[in-house]
Write a protein that holds these residues in place. Structure first.
Motif, PDB file in Angstrom:
ATOM      1  N   PHE A 819      92.535 109.801  23.128  1.00 36.56           N
ATOM      2  CA  PHE A 819      91.630 110.131  24.241  1.00 36.56           C
ATOM      3  C   PHE A 819      92.435 110.484  25.496  1.00 36.56           C
ATOM      4  O   PHE A 819      92.100 111.420  26.223  1.00 36.56           O
ATOM      5  CB  PHE A 819      90.710 108.943  24.504  1.00 36.56           C
ATOM      6  CG  PHE A 819      89.738 109.165  25.628  1.00 36.56           C
ATOM      7  CD1 PHE A 819      88.608 109.948  25.447  1.00 36.56           C
ATOM      8  CD2 PHE A 819      89.961 108.602  26.884  1.00 36.56           C
ATOM      9  CE1 PHE A 819      87.718 110.166  26.474  1.00 36.56           C
ATOM     10  CE2 PHE A 819      89.078 108.809  27.913  1.00 36.56           C
ATOM     11  CZ  PHE A 819      87.947 109.595  27.714  1.00 36.56           C
ATOM     12  N   ARG A 820      93.521 109.740  25.720  1.00 41.25           N
ATOM     13  CA  ARG A 820      94.354 109.992  26.907  1.00 41.25           C
ATOM     14  C   ARG A 820      95.022 111.363  26.826  1.00 41.25           C
ATOM     15  O   ARG A 820      95.180 112.049  27.847  1.00 41.25           O
ATOM     16  CB  ARG A 820      95.404 108.887  27.011  1.00 41.25           C
ATOM     17  CG  ARG A 820      96.333 108.997  28.218  1.00 41.25           C
ATOM     18  CD  ARG A 820      97.212 107.749  28.298  1.00 41.25           C
ATOM     19  NE  ARG A 820      98.142 107.839  29.424  1.00 41.25           N
ATOM     20  CZ  ARG A 820      99.375 108.343  29.328  1.00 41.25           C
ATOM     21  NH1 ARG A 820      99.814 108.810  28.149  1.00 41.25           N
ATOM     22  NH2 ARG A 820     100.161 108.390  30.384  1.00 41.25           N
ATOM     23  N   HIS A 821      95.393 111.753  25.595  1.00 44.47           N
ATOM     24  CA  HIS A 821      96.076 113.032  25.417  1.00 44.47           C
ATOM     25  C   HIS A 821      95.164 114.212  25.763  1.00 44.47           C
ATOM     26  O   HIS A 821      95.639 115.315  26.018  1.00 44.47           O
ATOM     27  CB  HIS A 821      96.568 113.152  23.975  1.00 44.47           C
ATOM     28  CG  HIS A 821      97.422 114.359  23.727  1.00 44.47           C
ATOM     29  ND1 HIS A 821      98.262 114.897  24.685  1.00 44.47           N
ATOM     30  CD2 HIS A 821      97.580 115.143  22.627  1.00 44.47           C
ATOM     31  CE1 HIS A 821      98.888 115.943  24.187  1.00 44.47           C
ATOM     32  NE2 HIS A 821      98.483 116.126  22.948  1.00 44.47           N
ATOM     33  N   LEU A 822      93.862 113.979  25.800  1.00 40.84           N
ATOM     34  CA  LEU A 822      92.954 115.047  26.196  1.00 40.84           C
ATOM     35  C   LEU A 822      93.175 115.449  27.656  1.00 40.84           C
ATOM     36  O   LEU A 822      92.911 116.594  28.037  1.00 40.84           O
ATOM     37  CB  LEU A 822      91.499 114.607  26.007  1.00 40.84           C
ATOM     38  CG  LEU A 822      91.031 114.379  24.562  1.00 40.84           C
ATOM     39  CD1 LEU A 822      89.627 113.800  24.565  1.00 40.84           C
ATOM     40  CD2 LEU A 822      91.079 115.669  23.764  1.00 40.84           C
ATOM     41  N   PHE A 823      93.670 114.521  28.468  1.00 32.26           N
ATOM     42  CA  PHE A 823      93.742 114.764  29.907  1.00 32.26           C
ATOM     43  C   PHE A 823      95.171 114.811  30.450  1.00 32.26           C
ATOM     44  O   PHE A 823      95.411 115.496  31.448  1.00 32.26           O
ATOM     45  CB  PHE A 823      92.952 113.680  30.652  1.00 32.26           C
ATOM     46  CG  PHE A 823      91.526 113.566  30.199  1.00 32.26           C
ATOM     47  CD1 PHE A 823      90.555 114.424  30.694  1.00 32.26           C
ATOM     48  CD2 PHE A 823      91.143 112.615  29.262  1.00 32.26           C
ATOM     49  CE1 PHE A 823      89.244 114.335  30.271  1.00 32.26           C
ATOM     50  CE2 PHE A 823      89.837 112.508  28.850  1.00 32.26           C
ATOM     51  CZ  PHE A 823      88.874 113.381  29.351  1.00 32.26           C
ATOM     52  N   VAL A 824      96.094 114.094  29.826  1.00 34.45           N
ATOM     53  CA  VAL A 824      97.471 114.064  30.348  1.00 34.45           C
ATOM     54  C   VAL A 824      98.454 114.308  29.218  1.00 34.45           C
ATOM     55  O   VAL A 824      98.128 114.174  28.023  1.00 34.45           O
ATOM     56  CB  VAL A 824      97.788 112.706  31.026  1.00 34.45           C
ATOM     57  CG1 VAL A 824      96.880 112.470  32.219  1.00 34.45           C
ATOM     58  CG2 VAL A 824      97.675 111.565  30.023  1.00 34.45           C
ATOM     59  N   SER A 825      99.675 114.623  29.583  1.00 29.36           N
ATOM     60  CA  SER A 825     100.731 114.872  28.603  1.00 29.36           C
ATOM     61  C   SER A 825     101.204 113.555  27.980  1.00 29.36           C
ATOM     62  O   SER A 825     101.229 112.514  28.642  1.00 29.36           O
ATOM     63  CB  SER A 825     101.911 115.567  29.283  1.00 29.36           C
ATOM     64  OG  SER A 825     103.043 115.569  28.436  1.00 29.36           O
TER      65      SER A 825
END
Length: 881
Positions: A819-825
């Motif tokens: 889920f985090r990878h959807l928004f940040v590298s």
């Protein structure tokens, strides 16, 4: 376009090829396949020998197989001088191109200072690795994935050795006088099948008791079966009443404490192993410079951005000296490459069908020839096709090639950029890596215009996979297509598992325990082959992804076939009998002896080298002879699954068969020895895959330990495995009953002891889906002793806590990171910058040059024009002789 040594040179668009020899290709007239830009250096290529072969540097060390086979087969096969020379060249090909060698000047007998030579090395003195004197450090030369596999075998063996020592008290207790009268039945037996069960939970101290509330359906036996040791009930011939067998073996808390301590140790050891291996992965990566240390991959290039020069100019800003070594643009031309490969295969097949005095001309073809009835029948299945049919297929393929080539230009699928320094690669990844949403929508205020390709496209960039691990023919397959392929492949995998389960159930129902174990052993050998066939229908851009998918399929199938299915088809009340325990021993013995010996003997490969190759040396070409010296195919994923399968079986039944630790430890050590020998003397070269398979295997190791914890609570809660509980509402007087004997013409008497009455109670928590296996599940009738109940509560609560921890720690963290990878590298630098420029490693690192494997060709087929390509970047490609 004119070139200059000080400037980058550009490969022309109009001369692509799929060629086994880039300087002379019959396919070179075909249209564009791949584009590559490679910066030329002013120095002479260290691999000029690639195109101008020199003799090998002589070496006196040969494999024992070659030394033994040459004089023997020379006499047995009556080889003439020409055939003997062809056969000797086949062995030379096997030892120089297939088997791994090290550079003699850089180490002695493959010790810590040695470096693995490239395949077919001619300029330097190389030698076959020595089985006896080579150290563990040599495995890092075969890639991180292979090095970690062999390291895991040693580490797991040490962990299991400690676990075996910790379980010595349980082994002694099971074989002692307090359990089943010292297991005298087993100790006095001369049958090896009985002796191997000494020290297990086998219990033959039983008695028949009166249980009015018991139903024979709950004991999985035939009411008319004769009296035998394992029957769970008998019928009084006079009254028709049933009496049920009670196990008189009682466990104490010491058994559970030892098992619980072992589980805690295994969990801690696996966590430490995971931590250490992450450090080892970094150390392996830093110890050997590879192409991925200098390269990145663009996953979403602009469709019309097929000019390598444009990419070079964009990425030069991230390199301190502006020196980008190479750019490879992979274009969306899978149909064209597939057709070109078919053309090469058909030409090869036609050539092999020609008679000695025949010459094949594609413009003329062949006359239609009559075929036998058998040949016509085989033609239905595409076999034994006559040459005129093959010629027609070739003409059809060439028509399709012309149509495909005329259909237009191709869009860019992937871009591979290689920098001069690791700093350049890391600068680009740190500045360009963004979340998936930003890369997909090109909308992010955090990415300045100068870091956007053409001022607009926010690139999705990742660290590149090793060149040898890329699957060039499967790059750019759509996500929908990949998920569809995976869905159907997993359906097929589950179908295989279900089919195996029904087979085991049918065999086990006939009470053929030995044949059940034999079937499981044979099917375990076939599972990798079946899963490989299924996995071949999936598209993967890298070998690491394919190995990961294959690993999961084989592991699940082997786990189910080896441990789970046997447990499911075994009646609960027969757990402490030979029916289950002997099957567990048989499978463990197969893991220890049968599978390693099969790999070591490898009848297919020996038949090919010792029988087919000598025959081919008399009538076939040198290429045909060499084809029989290709080495055995293998994969790191399959070897890991063999390890996890043995580990899973060991942990599944360790509570009731502590000797499984010893068998498992011995199996892993024997596998280490056998696999090391196979790696340096029998197996074909393996792609240099990264730590992906090792990382997922660590998760599977933890799942094995978790299975041990959960199953342990169910094993200890199930004792004494008879589904009988004392019923204080009535007592039973001593009596003698008459039952049918195993001799159909006679009767037998059984004494029913006086004592409390008994009632039916379901002791099987696992089949009644009760989790965790808490003592409170017992209900109104109880069977656990106070000490047993206390320890079962501890183990059950601990296993539930471990399950929650692993789910949240692994799966929960994975969901969060996704889920985090959807928004940040999610890019993170691995290891330290070694400060070694790419130019100083020339001749030792491969480049991203598209190439394809074809069964009829000894070496990969190049899929780009090589006119301006430095051959230093072709370490993964070697030409025929």
């Amino acid at each position: 376009m004119p070139t200059n040594d000080a400037l980058p040179s550009r490969i022309p668009h109009s001369i692509p090829s799929i060629s086994a020899n880039p300087t002379n290709s019959s396919d070179q007239s075909q249209h564009e396949v791949q584009q590559a830009w490679i910066r030329k250096q002013t120095h002479q290529s260290t691999h000029a020998k690639t195109f101008n072969e020199a003799p090998f540097v002589p070496d006196t060390r040969h494999s024992w197989e070659r030394i033994f086979s040459l004089p023997l087969l020379k006499r047995l096969c009556c080889m003439d001088r020409h055939a003997l020379q062809a056969y000797e060249r086949g062995w030379e090909y096997f030892e120089r191109y297939v088997l791994p060698r090290y550079i003699v000047d850089e180490g002695v007998d493959g010790d810590a200072g040695s470096h693995k030579a490239e395949s077919g090395e001619r300029d330097k003195h190389t030698r076959l690795y020595s089985f006896h004197s080579s150290s563990l450090n040599m495995f890092k030369e075969f890639g991180v994935g292979v090095g970690l596999y062999f390291g895991n075998l040693i580490t797991l063996s040490v962990i299991l050795a400690v676990a075996a020592i910790m379980n010595i008290p349980n082994l002694i207790s099971y074989a002692g006088q307090d359990w089943s009268a010292g297991q005298q039945t087993l100790k006095s037996s001369t049958n090896f099948n009985d002796i191997v069960l000494i020290g297990s939970a086998y219990c033959d101290q039983t008695s028949f008791v009166n249980c009015p509330t018991c139903d024979i359906k709950n004991f999985n036996e035939d009411a008319t079966s004769p009296l035998s040791l394992d029957n769970r009930y008998v019928q009084d011939a006079n009254t028709g009443n049933f009496y049920f067998r009670k196990n008189n073996c009682v466990i104490n808390s010491n058994f559970v404490i030892v098992d619980y301590a072992t589980i805690v140790f295994i969990f801690v050891a696996f966590l430490v192993m995971a931590f250490v291996q992450k450090k080892v992965e970094v150390a392996f990566d830093e110890a050997k410079q590879t192409a991925s240390d200098y390269s990145l991959t663009v996953l979403d290039p602009c469709m019309d951005a097929t000019d390598p020069d444009e990419w070079q100019r964009f990425f030069a800003r991230y390199e301190p000296n502006g020196d980008v070594i190479a750019v490879t643009v992979a274009v969306n031309n899978r149909n064209l490459t597939r057709l070109l490969l078919q053309q090469r295969q058909l030409r090869y097949t036609i050539t092999t069908r020609l008679m000695v005095d025949e010459v094949y001309d594609e413009d003329i073809g062949f006359e239609i020839q009559d075929a036998s009835a058998f040949a016509r029948f085989m033609n239905i299945f595409g076999l034994m096709l006559p040459v005129h049919v093959l010629h027609e297929q070739l003409m059809d393929v060439q028509d399709k090639i012309r149509q495909e080539a005329a259909s237009g230009s191709y869009s860019a699928d992937r871009v591979y950029v290689t920098f001069e320094t690791e700093e350049g690669q890391r600068n680009a990844l740190n500045k360009l890596s963004v979340g998936l949403i930003a890369a997909a929508t090109d909308a992010s205020g955090q990415v300045p215009l100068e870091d956007r390709f053409r001022g607009q496209n926010i690139l999705k960039v990742v660290e590149s996979t090793e060149p040898s691990a890329l699957r060039w023919d499967q790059i750019g397959v759509s996500t929908f297509q990949k998920y569809k392929e995976r869905f159907f492949s997993w359906i097929a995998t589950f179908a295989v598992i279900v089919g195996a389960a029904f087979s085991v159930y049918a065999i086990n129902r006939g009470q053929h325990e030995i044949w059940t174990a034999v079937f499981i052993s044979i099917f375990n050998t076939l599972i990798p082959i079946i899963c490989s066939i299924i996995n071949a229908y999936e598209s993967h851009a890298s070998e690491g992804g394919a190995q990961e998918s294959l690993y999961m399929k084989i592991s699940l199938a082997r786990w189910a076939n080896t441990a789970i299915i046997v447990f499911i088809v075994t009646p609960f009340t027969t757990v402490l009998t030979k029916q289950l325990l002997f099957q567990v021993y048989t499978i463990l013995f197969a893991d220890l002896v049968t599978y390693p010996l099969y790999r070591l003997l490898d009848p297919v490969s020996y038949l090919s080298r010792w029988f087919l190759a000598p025959l081919a040396s008399k009538t076939g070409s040198q290429a045909t002879v060499n084809s029989h010296f290709g080495g055995s195919q293998w994969s790191v994923a399959e070897r890991y699954t063999d390890t996890t399968k043995t580990l899973f079986l060991c942990f599944y039944y360790a509570s009731i068969y502590p000797a499984s630790y010893i068998f498992c430890m011995s199996a892993l050590l024997f596998n280490f020895v056998v696999d090391k020998y196979c790696l340096i003397r029998m197996w074909s070269p393996h792609p240099m895959i990264g730590p992906k398979v090792a990382q997922i295997s660590r998760l599977f190791f933890v799942v094995c330990a978790l299975t041990h914890a959960v199953l342990s609570s169910y094993w200890w809660s199930g004792f004494p495995f008879d589904n009988l509980c004392e019923d204080a509402s009535f007592t039973t007087a001593a009596s003698v009953i008459t039952v049918k004997s195993s001799n159909s013409n006679g009767m037998n008497t059984i004494t029913i002891p006086s004592g409390p009455g008994y009632a039916y109670c379901d002791q099987d928590f696992i089949r009644s889906f009760r989790f965790p296996a808490l003592p409170s599940w017992q209900g109104s009738y109880t069977w656990m002793t106070p000490g047993q109940a206390d320890m079962v509560w501890v183990v059950s609560v601990s296993s539930a806590a471990a399950l929650a921890f692993i789910f949240l720690g692994f799966f929960g963290a994975g969901i969060f990171l996704t889920f985090r990878h959807l928004f940040v590298s999610t890019y993170k630098e691995s290891g330290a910058d070694q400060g070694i420029p790419f130019s100083s490693c020339r001749g030792k690192i491969s480049g991203y040059v598209p190439m394809f494997e074809l069964a009829c060709c000894e070496h990969p087929l190049l899929a780009c024009d090589m006119g301006d390509c430095d051959s230093d970047l072709l370490l993964d490609w070697v030409p025929g002789e």
